[in-house]
Scaffold this motif. Structure first.
Motif, mmCIF file in Angstrom:
data_model
loop_
_atom_site.group_PDB
_atom_site.id
_atom_site.type_symbol
_atom_site.label_atom_id
_atom_site.label_comp_id
_atom_site.label_asym_id
_atom_site.label_seq_id
_atom_site.Cartn_x
_atom_site.Cartn_y
_atom_site.Cartn_z
ATOM 1 N N GLU A 87 5.423 -23.840 48.519
ATOM 2 C CA GLU A 87 4.491 -25.563 48.711
ATOM 3 C C GLU A 87 4.987 -26.533 48.045
ATOM 4 O O GLU A 87 5.265 -27.570 48.381
ATOM 5 C CB GLU A 87 3.121 -25.037 48.300
ATOM 6 C CG GLU A 87 1.928 -26.414 49.140
ATOM 7 C CD GLU A 87 1.094 -25.459 48.715
ATOM 8 O OE1 GLU A 87 -0.210 -25.728 49.370
ATOM 9 O OE2 GLU A 87 1.052 -24.920 47.281
ATOM 10 N N LEU A 88 6.535 -25.425 47.412
ATOM 11 C CA LEU A 88 7.869 -27.082 46.250
ATOM 12 C C LEU A 88 8.561 -26.902 47.033
ATOM 13 O O LEU A 88 9.169 -26.041 46.656
ATOM 14 C CB LEU A 88 7.089 -27.086 44.446
ATOM 15 C CG LEU A 88 5.461 -27.795 44.919
ATOM 16 C CD1 LEU A 88 5.215 -27.097 43.358
ATOM 17 C CD2 LEU A 88 5.796 -29.203 44.871
ATOM 18 N N ALA A 89 9.319 -27.597 46.316
ATOM 19 C CA ALA A 89 10.913 -26.929 45.869
ATOM 20 C C ALA A 89 11.715 -26.398 45.261
ATOM 21 O O ALA A 89 10.683 -26.286 44.359
ATOM 22 C CB ALA A 89 11.268 -28.272 46.045
ATOM 23 N N SER A 90 12.737 -25.926 45.154
ATOM 24 C CA SER A 90 12.833 -24.390 44.314
ATOM 25 C C SER A 90 14.808 -24.569 44.660
ATOM 26 O O SER A 90 14.933 -24.504 46.158
ATOM 27 C CB SER A 90 12.197 -23.644 44.752
ATOM 28 O OG SER A 90 12.810 -22.184 44.247
ATOM 29 N N LEU A 91 15.463 -23.883 43.930
ATOM 30 C CA LEU A 91 16.440 -23.959 43.783
ATOM 31 C C LEU A 91 16.670 -22.115 43.325
ATOM 32 O O LEU A 91 17.009 -21.590 44.273
ATOM 33 C CB LEU A 91 18.064 -24.520 43.158
ATOM 34 C CG LEU A 91 18.861 -24.200 42.882
ATOM 35 C CD1 LEU A 91 19.956 -24.022 44.467
ATOM 36 C CD2 LEU A 91 19.754 -25.363 41.955
ATOM 37 N N ARG A 92 16.765 -22.224 42.000
ATOM 38 C CA ARG A 92 16.452 -20.780 41.570
ATOM 39 C C ARG A 92 15.658 -19.538 42.271
ATOM 40 O O ARG A 92 15.748 -18.797 42.258
ATOM 41 C CB ARG A 92 16.534 -21.312 39.596
ATOM 42 C CG ARG A 92 17.701 -21.636 39.135
ATOM 43 C CD ARG A 92 17.308 -22.689 38.170
ATOM 44 N NE ARG A 92 16.229 -23.750 38.244
ATOM 45 C CZ ARG A 92 17.318 -25.291 38.784
ATOM 46 N NH1 ARG A 92 18.575 -24.927 38.764
ATOM 47 N NH2 ARG A 92 16.264 -25.834 38.994
ATOM 48 N N THR A 93 14.881 -20.398 41.823
ATOM 49 C CA THR A 93 13.402 -19.463 42.223
ATOM 50 C C THR A 93 13.168 -18.754 43.546
ATOM 51 O O THR A 93 13.715 -17.680 43.537
ATOM 52 C CB THR A 93 11.938 -19.867 41.958
ATOM 53 O OG1 THR A 93 11.383 -20.328 40.672
ATOM 54 C CG2 THR A 93 10.953 -19.111 42.280
#
Ligand code: CP
Length: 302
Positions: free
Chosen positions: A45-51
Motif C-alpha cells: 500500500e506504500l512504496a518500497s525499494l528494500r522491502t
C-alpha cells in the motif's frame, strides 16, 4: 505463526531466526531449494525499494517465487472485504507479506489468514527491519547482550518502536533521544508493553550528547515518515538539534557503529560525512534485510 509486530517474537525465537539467517547467508547453496514450490505474495500500500526487492530476491535465492501486488492498482479491498480477499490468497500462496498504512489492517489480515503473515511495515511497527538490524549488530559486535543502542530522532515512529522492542528483547540497553514533545517521544503504551513483554525499561532522553554517551550503536531514521507529510514543517523545526553528525558520533564509544534503516535524507537526520564514514554500516544493514528475511521465511514455512 505470524509476525504482525515485534511483540510476536520471544528472545529464543529471535535467536532461532538469526541463527538460520546466518546459516543461509554463509551457505546459500545448501538452502537453494528450501522454498521450492512455495509462493510469497507481497501486498503493498506504500512504496518500497528494500522491502520489495529483498523479499523477492530472497525467495528467488531459496528456490521459491514472490508475487508483487499493489493494493492501490489492484481491486483488492475495492470490490470485496480485506478478509474475503485474504480467504482467496489462503488457497493460492504459502505466505503473505504486507506493507500497509494501518496496523489494524495487518491484524485483520492475520485474523483471516490460515498461512503465515509478515508485517512488512505499518505506521506502528517495522519488525523485518529490526531483525536485519539485530543481524547486522551481531556481525559487527558479536554478542548483543548488554550493548547500548541510542536511537536519535523520532521516538514515536515505527522504526523506533521496533528498535525498542526487538533490541530490548535481546538484552540490549535502549535509549531514545528525541524532542521533548509527546508526539516525537515513545508512546507510553509501547513502553508498558515492552516492560510486560521482556521486563525492560527503555530510557528516554532529550539531550543528544548525554543520550549517546557510551553507545555501541547510534541509530537514526527520517524525520518525516511516510504518511506524515502534512506535519513536515513542524517536524523540520523540531528535529535539527537531533541530527546525527560527526560531533555527536564522537560522544559515543570510539567503535560505535551508525545505523539508518534507509532511505536516508543526507544533510537532515544524518550528515553526508557520517553516512559515508567508516563507522556507518547502513549498506550492510540494508543488505541484511534479505538475509534476515530469508531466515524468517524459512523459520515460518519449514
Ligand atoms: N527500510 C525500508 O523498509 O526500506 P523500503 O521503504 O525501501 O522498503
Amino acid at each position: 505463526m505470524q509476525l504482525l509486530s515485534d511483540f510476536d517474537l520471544t528472545r529464543n525465537e529471535i535467536e532461532e531466526i538469526l541463527a538460520l539467517s546466518e546459516k543461509i547467508k554463509a551457505t546459500p547453496a545448501k538452502y537453494a531449494d528450501v522454498m521450492k514450490n512455495k509462493t510469497l505474495i507481497m501486498l503493498f500500500e506504500l512504496a518500497s525499494l528494500r522491502t520489495r526487492i529483498s523479499f523477492e530476491a530472497g525467495m528467488n535465492m531459496m528456490g521459491g517465487h514472490a508475487i508483487f501486488y499493489s493494493i492501490e492498482e489492484g481491486n483488492f479491498t475495492r470490490s470485496e472485504t480485506l478478509e474475503d480477499g485474504i480467504k482467496n490468497l489462503n488457497k493460492y500462496v504459502n505466505c503473505i507479506m504486507a506493507r500497509l498504512l494501518k496496523q489494524e489492517d495487518i491484524e485483520r489480515i492475520g485474523s483471516a489468514a490460515t498461512i503465515p503473515v509478515i508485517n512488512g511495515m505499518t505506521e506502528v511497527y517495522h519488525p523485518c527491519q529490526n531483525l536485519a538490524d539485530l543481524l547486522t549488530i551481531k556481525e559487527y559486535k558479536g554478542d548483543l547482550e548488554g550493548l547500548k543502542v541510542a536511537y536519535v530522532g523520532d521516538g514515536g515512529c515505527n522504526t523506533a518502536n521496533s528498535t525498542m522492542i526487538g533490541c530490548s528483547s535481546m538484552g540490549m540497553d535502549v535509549t531514545v533521544i528525541c524532542p521533548d514533545y509527546p508526539k516525537y517521544s515513545p508512546a507510553p503504551e509501547i513502553l508498558l508493553k515492552i516492560k510486560a513483554h521482556n521486563g525492560s525499561e527503555v530510557a528516554v532522553s532529550h539531550d543528544p550528547v548525554q543520550g549517546v554517551a557510551n553507545a555501541d550503536v547510534i541509530y537514526t531514521d527520517v524525520w518525516v515518515s511516510a504518511g506524515m507529510e502534512e506535519e513536515k514543517k513542524q517536524r523540520m523545526e523540531a528535529f535539527p538539534p537531533y541530527q546525527v553528525d560527526s560531533a555527536l558520533v564522537s560522544k559515543a564509544k570510539p567503535d560505535c557503529i551508525v545505523m539508518h534503516c534507509l532511505p536516508a535524507h543526507r544533510g537532515y537526520e544524518i550528515t553526508e560525512g557520517v553516512m559515508d564514514s567508516v563507522q556507518s554500516v547502513v549498506f550492510d544493514q540494508a543488505g541484511n534485510r534479505m538475509h534476515a528475511q530469508n531466515g524468517l521465511l524459512y523459520w515460518l514455512m519449514k
